[in-house]
Design a protein around this motif. Structure first.
Motif, PDB file in Angstrom:
ATOM      1  N   LEU A  83       0.810  -1.307   0.108  1.00 35.08           N
ATOM      2  CA  LEU A  83       0.217  -0.128   0.005  1.00 35.08           C
ATOM      3  C   LEU A  83       0.818   1.253  -0.041  1.00 35.08           C
ATOM      4  CD1 LEU A  83      -2.627  -1.076   2.828  1.00 35.08           C
ATOM      5  CD2 LEU A  83      -2.730  -1.413   0.397  1.00 35.08           C
ATOM      6  N   ARG A  84       0.151   2.366  -0.517  1.00 38.44           N
ATOM      7  CA  ARG A  84       0.789   3.616  -0.484  1.00 38.44           C
ATOM      8  C   ARG A  84       1.000   4.001   0.918  1.00 38.44           C
ATOM      9  NH1 ARG A  84      -2.481   6.981  -4.884  1.00 38.44           N
ATOM     10  NH2 ARG A  84      -2.105   5.660  -6.714  1.00 38.44           N
ATOM     11  N   CYS A  85       0.250   3.654   1.671  1.00 42.18           N
ATOM     12  CA  CYS A  85       0.344   4.185   3.492  1.00 42.18           C
ATOM     13  C   CYS A  85       1.580   3.574   4.462  1.00 42.18           C
ATOM     14  CB  CYS A  85      -0.792   4.032   4.032  1.00 42.18           C
ATOM     15  SG  CYS A  85      -1.696   2.319   4.029  1.00 42.18           S
ATOM     16  N   ASN A 143       8.156  -1.721   1.754  1.00 42.82           N
ATOM     17  CA  ASN A 143       6.944  -1.280   2.780  1.00 42.82           C
ATOM     18  C   ASN A 143       6.084  -0.525   2.146  1.00 42.82           C
ATOM     19  OD1 ASN A 143       8.413  -2.283   4.912  1.00 42.82           O
ATOM     20  ND2 ASN A 143       9.841  -0.356   5.045  1.00 42.82           N
ATOM     21  N   SER A 144       6.231   0.043   1.132  1.00 43.72           N
ATOM     22  CA  SER A 144       5.163   0.880   0.099  1.00 43.72           C
ATOM     23  C   SER A 144       5.551   0.671  -1.524  1.00 43.72           C
ATOM     24  CB  SER A 144       4.955   2.262   0.906  1.00 43.72           C
ATOM     25  OG  SER A 144       6.309   3.113   0.340  1.00 43.72           O
ATOM     26  N   MET A 145       4.570   0.900  -2.305  1.00 48.11           N
ATOM     27  CA  MET A 145       5.013   1.134  -3.502  1.00 48.11           C
ATOM     28  C   MET A 145       3.748   1.606  -4.356  1.00 48.11           C
ATOM     29  SD  MET A 145       6.831  -2.105  -5.598  1.00 48.11           S
ATOM     30  CE  MET A 145       5.608  -3.341  -5.942  1.00 48.11           C
ATOM     31  N   ILE A 146       4.285   2.253  -5.493  1.00 49.07           N
ATOM     32  CA  ILE A 146       3.277   2.744  -6.504  1.00 49.07           C
ATOM     33  C   ILE A 146       3.848   2.698  -7.906  1.00 49.07           C
ATOM     34  CG2 ILE A 146       4.347   5.129  -6.244  1.00 49.07           C
ATOM     35  CD1 ILE A 146       1.691   6.432  -6.398  1.00 49.07           C
ATOM     36  N   ILE A 164       4.759  11.881  -3.638  1.00 47.69           N
ATOM     37  CA  ILE A 164       3.790  12.632  -2.856  1.00 47.69           C
ATOM     38  C   ILE A 164       2.652  11.589  -2.374  1.00 47.69           C
ATOM     39  CG2 ILE A 164       2.413  14.648  -2.776  1.00 47.69           C
ATOM     40  CD1 ILE A 164       4.595  16.179  -4.455  1.00 47.69           C
ATOM     41  N   HIS A 165       2.157  10.896  -3.513  1.00 45.99           N
ATOM     42  CA  HIS A 165       1.112  10.126  -3.054  1.00 45.99           C
ATOM     43  C   HIS A 165       1.430   9.252  -1.893  1.00 45.99           C
ATOM     44  CE1 HIS A 165      -1.467  11.627  -6.163  1.00 45.99           C
ATOM     45  NE2 HIS A 165      -0.747  10.818  -7.181  1.00 45.99           N
ATOM     46  N   ILE A 166       2.445   8.508  -1.931  1.00 42.62           N
ATOM     47  CA  ILE A 166       2.993   7.873  -0.861  1.00 42.62           C
ATOM     48  C   ILE A 166       3.183   8.618   0.549  1.00 42.62           C
ATOM     49  CG2 ILE A 166       4.889   6.669   0.111  1.00 42.62           C
ATOM     50  CD1 ILE A 166       5.350   5.250  -2.611  1.00 42.62           C
TER      51      ILE A 166
END
Length: 344
Positions: A179-181, A234-237, A248-250
Motif C-alpha cells: 500500500l501507499r500508506c 514497505n510501500s509501492m506505487i 507525494i502520493h506515498i
C-alpha cells in the motif's frame, strides 16, 4: 495518466482552452482546477469510511477486498480517451489496446499482485472499422498473454471519441498487498528501471524528432518485478503521474515527508537526447512526465541485500523523512512539486 492533447482537443472539457460555464441560474460554477485539480476532486467526491470486506478503498492503485483464507482481491480501473491519452495519427489501434491494458496491469503490479481477469468497455466512433476493432483487441490480447490475463466481459457503445475503460481483477497473498500508506520514516526510496522515457517519446512526436518512441507507444507493466519486491518493500506505487507526484502520493498516505536526490534519478538515454535537442531539463521528464510505469517503492535499509538478490534493477534516489518534502539537485534543495494532473 498524462493528457497529451496540446491543442489537438482544444475546447474539450478539462483542456486549457475551456471556458468557465454558467450554472442553471446564471451563476459562475467552480472549475475542477479551482479546487486543486484531479486528486482534490477525487477526495471531494469519494468516501473513505470503513466498509465491511473492503481492506483498502480509495487512495491507492487498487482497491483491496477480502476474499478467502489465502488471497485478497485487487480491483483497478482506468479510462483512456482519444485526444487525451492517445492519438490515432501517432498510434496504431494495436498499440492503443496494448497501452490501455498495460496501464491497468501496472496498478496490480504496484500492489505486488497477480493480474487475472479484465472487463473491457469501448465506445467506438462511427468511422472506426471492424478491422481496426480487431487490431485494437489484438493489442489488448497481446498484453493479456504477457501477463496471464483473460478478458471475461465488458461493454460496447458508440461515441464521439474512441474511449476505452478497463477494469482488472487481480489477487495477492492475504494481508501482503503493498500500500501507499506503508512507508516508514527512515525508509530508502528507490525506483526500478529508468525514467523520462514516455515523455521523451511524446516530445519527439510533438516536435517531429527522431528517437526511441516505443516506450511511449508501447509501455510494459512491471508485474514480475512487483511480485519479487512484495516481500521486502514497505510501500509501492507505479510511476504513472510522474515521479514527483507519485512519491507525494506515498507521503500523503503515509503522513510523512521525503528527500529526493535529483542527481541520482536514473534517466532514460533518449530522454536526455530529446531534452538536449529541445533545450529542456530531462529531469522534468522524470518528475512530471508520467506513464513510465516503473515501480517506485520504499524499504528498510536492512533489506537492501535481499532486494539486490531478486535481480530487479533499481536505483536508490532518496529517503523518507518526518515531514518536509524536498528535491535536492546539485546541492540545492527546493520544495518537491510536480507530477501530472489532468486538470492543469
Amino acid at each position: 495518466m498524462r493528457h497529451i492533447c496540446h491543442g489537438v482537443c482544444q475546447g474539450y472539457t478539462g483542456c486549457s482552452g475551456s471556458v468557465r460555464k454558467k450554472g442553471a441560474g446564471g451563476e459562475d460554477t467552480t472549475r475542477i482546477e479551482d479546487i486543486g485539480g484531479e486528486f482534490a476532486l477525487i477526495h471531494r467526491l469519494t468516501s473513505r469510511k470503513e466498509i465491511p470486506g473492503v481492506l483498502k478503498g480509495v487512495g491507492d492503485d487498487c482497491a483491496v477486498l477480502r476474499y478467502d483464507d489465502e488471497f485478497d482481491l485487487l480491483i483497478t480501473t482506468d479510462l483512456l480517451l482519444e485526444g487525451t491519452h492517445f492519438r490515432l495519427d501517432w498510434s496504431t489501434p494495436a498499440q492503443i489496446g496494448n497501452k490501455a491494458m498495460e496501464s491497468n496491469v501496472s496498478d496490480i503490479a504496484a500492489m505486488g499482485g497477480i493480474p487475472r481477469y479484465a472487463f473491457v468497455s469501448v465506445a467506438f466512433t462511427g468511422d472506426f472499422s471492424v478491422e481496426q476493432a480487431d487490431e485494437l483487441y489484438a493489442g489488448m490480447n497481446k498484453s493479456c498473454d504477457r501477463h496471464g490475463v483473460s478478458i471475461v466481459g465488458g461493454d460496447t457503445t458508440k461515441g464521439a471519441l474512441l474511449t476505452l475503460n478497463i477494469l482488472i481483477v487481480g489477487m495477492v497473498e492475504k494481508g501482503t498487498a503493498l500500500l501507499r500508506c506503508g512507508a516508514l520514516c527512515g525508509d530508502l526510496v528507490a525506483v526500478t528501471g529508468s525514467l523520462g522515457k514516455s515523455e521523451a517519446g511524446l516530445q519527439a512526436l510533438q516536435n517531429g524528432l527522431e528517437g526511441n518512441i516505443q516506450p511511449h507507444l508501447e509501455p510494459t507493466a512491471r508485474t514480475e518485478w512487483g511480485r519479487l519486491l512484495r516481500p521486502y518493500a514497505n510501500s509501492m506505487i507505479d510511476v504513472s503521474d510522474g515521479l514527483a507526484g507519485d512519491i507525494i502520493h506515498i507521503c500523503d498516505e503515509s503522513n510523512l515527508g521525503v528527500e529526493i536526490d535529483g542527481d541520482a534519478i536514473p534517466l532514460f538515454e533518449t530522454a536526455m537526447e530529446i531534452a538536449a535537442r529541445l533545450g529542456h531539463d530531462p529531469l522534468d521528464y522524470a518528475l512530471s512526465g508520467g506513464e513510465d510505469f516503473e515501480l517506485l517503492f520504499t524499504f528498510s535499509k536492512s533489506k537492501t541485500d535481499l532486494i539486490q538478490k531478486t535481480g530487479v534493477p533499481f536505483t536508490v534516489i532518496g529517503k523518507i523523512t518526518e515531514a518536509t518534502r524536498l528535491l535536492r539537485v546539485k546541492r540545492r534543495a527546493v520544495p518537491l512539486k510536480g507530477g501530472y494532473d489532468h486538470f492543469f
